[in-house]
Design an enzyme around this catalytic site. Structure first.
Site, PDB file in Angstrom:
ATOM      1  N   CYS A 133      56.177 -24.738 -61.390  1.00  0.00           N
ATOM      2  CA  CYS A 133      57.512 -25.179 -60.955  1.00  0.00           C
ATOM      3  C   CYS A 133      58.181 -26.035 -62.021  1.00  0.00           C
ATOM      4  CB  CYS A 133      57.425 -25.922 -59.629  1.00  0.00           C
ATOM      5  SG  CYS A 133      57.029 -24.797 -58.253  1.00  0.00           S
TER       6      CYS A 133
ATOM      7  N   GLU B 132      54.241 -19.224 -47.733  1.00  0.00           N
ATOM      8  CA  GLU B 132      52.904 -18.669 -48.011  1.00  0.00           C
ATOM      9  C   GLU B 132      52.807 -17.227 -47.512  1.00  0.00           C
ATOM     10  OE1 GLU B 132      50.082 -21.563 -46.508  1.00  0.00           O
ATOM     11  OE2 GLU B 132      50.535 -22.935 -48.168  1.00  0.00           O
TER      12      GLU B 132
ATOM     13  N   TYR C 179      47.221 -14.489 -50.378  1.00  0.00           N
ATOM     14  CA  TYR C 179      47.501 -15.864 -50.829  1.00  0.00           C
ATOM     15  C   TYR C 179      48.334 -16.011 -52.107  1.00  0.00           C
ATOM     16  CZ  TYR C 179      44.035 -17.456 -47.321  1.00  0.00           C
ATOM     17  OH  TYR C 179      43.354 -17.713 -46.169  1.00  0.00           O
TER      18      TYR C 179
ATOM     19  N   GLU D 195      59.887 -25.553 -54.631  1.00  0.00           N
ATOM     20  CA  GLU D 195      60.815 -25.762 -55.739  1.00  0.00           C
ATOM     21  C   GLU D 195      61.341 -24.430 -56.269  1.00  0.00           C
ATOM     22  OE1 GLU D 195      57.790 -26.881 -55.275  1.00  0.00           O
ATOM     23  OE2 GLU D 195      57.411 -28.816 -56.227  1.00  0.00           O
TER      24      GLU D 195
HETATM   25  N1  THU Z   1      53.259 -26.266 -53.187  1.00  0.00           N
HETATM   26  C1  THU Z   1      54.609 -26.343 -53.360  1.00  0.00           C
HETATM   27  O1  THU Z   1      55.387 -25.797 -52.558  1.00  0.00           O
HETATM   28  N2  THU Z   1      55.083 -27.008 -54.432  1.00  0.00           N
HETATM   29  C2  THU Z   1      54.307 -27.624 -55.363  1.00  0.00           C
HETATM   30  O2  THU Z   1      54.797 -28.007 -56.406  1.00  0.00           O
HETATM   31  C3  THU Z   1      52.881 -27.819 -55.078  1.00  0.00           C
HETATM   32  C4  THU Z   1      52.305 -26.854 -54.100  1.00  0.00           C
HETATM   33  C5  THU Z   1      52.743 -25.495 -52.054  1.00  0.00           C
HETATM   34  C6  THU Z   1      52.087 -24.218 -52.434  1.00  0.00           C
HETATM   35  C7  THU Z   1      51.215 -23.961 -51.242  1.00  0.00           C
HETATM   36  O3  THU Z   1      51.962 -23.290 -50.246  1.00  0.00           O
HETATM   37  C8  THU Z   1      50.856 -25.355 -50.731  1.00  0.00           C
HETATM   38  O4  THU Z   1      51.770 -26.245 -51.349  1.00  0.00           O
HETATM   39  C9  THU Z   1      49.451 -25.785 -51.065  1.00  0.00           C
HETATM   40  O5  THU Z   1      49.189 -25.606 -52.409  1.00  0.00           O
END
Ligand code: THU
Length: 141
Positions: free
Chosen positions: A94, A45, A49, A56
């Site tokens: 993803c 992150e 944002y 993935e």
């Molecule tokens: N997130 C992922 O890493 N992969 C996904 O397929 C769903 C969401 C992460 C993005 C963000 O850092 C956190 O989960 C909350 O959305």
């Protein structure tokens, strides 16, 4: 140990590296390349944002950067504060990014709660009627 359990364990093992100070939702992935290599990835992150990236896509970027461009399976796990209480499904972006580098009919997307508690899908079922590189074949440039 079977390959799927190994992939699940690699994803679970990477979860501690997730950088998710804003959502607190940690996600990790382990991507199996056709040549047998495994690439892990975590969500990264950012204070700005939208600049954050999913686990993935981190794994895909690592793999492609090291010459792996064809994948057969991915294991994904995640949860609030790193507690994996549910299956964590891949987001739409993803799914599309994975689509670029696999045969969607054969690509296994494995959602992981524990090394032995897993749920499997084919990418083709998670992203039906998808758009891929073959659509652009024959395009100029
Ligand atoms: N997130 C992922 O890493 N992969 C996904 O397929 C769903 C969401 C992460 C993005 C963000 O850092 C956190 O989960 C909350 O959305």
């Amino acid at each position: 140990m079977d390959e799927k359990k190994m992939l699940a364990q690699k994803a679970l093992g990477a979860l501690g590296f997730a950088y998710a100070p804003y959502s607190k939702f940690r996600v990790a992935a382990a991507l199996l390349a056709e040549d047998g290599r495994v690439f892990t990835g975590v969500n990264v992150e950012n204070a700005s944002y939208p600049a954050g990236i999913c686990a993935e896509r981190t794994a895909v970027s690592k793999a492609v950067s090291e010459g792996a461009v064809s994948f057969t399976a991915i294991a994904i796990c995640g949860g609030k504060d790193g507690k994996v209480t549910d299956y964590c499904a891949p987001c739409g972006i993803c799914r599309q990014v994975l689509r670029e580098f696999c045969n969607p009919e054969k690509m296994t997307v494995m959602l992981v709660k524990t090394a032995d508690d897993r749920k499997e899908f084919r990418l083709a079922d998670l992203l039906p009627e998808s758009f891929g590189p073959e659509f652009l074949e024959g395009e100029p440039g």
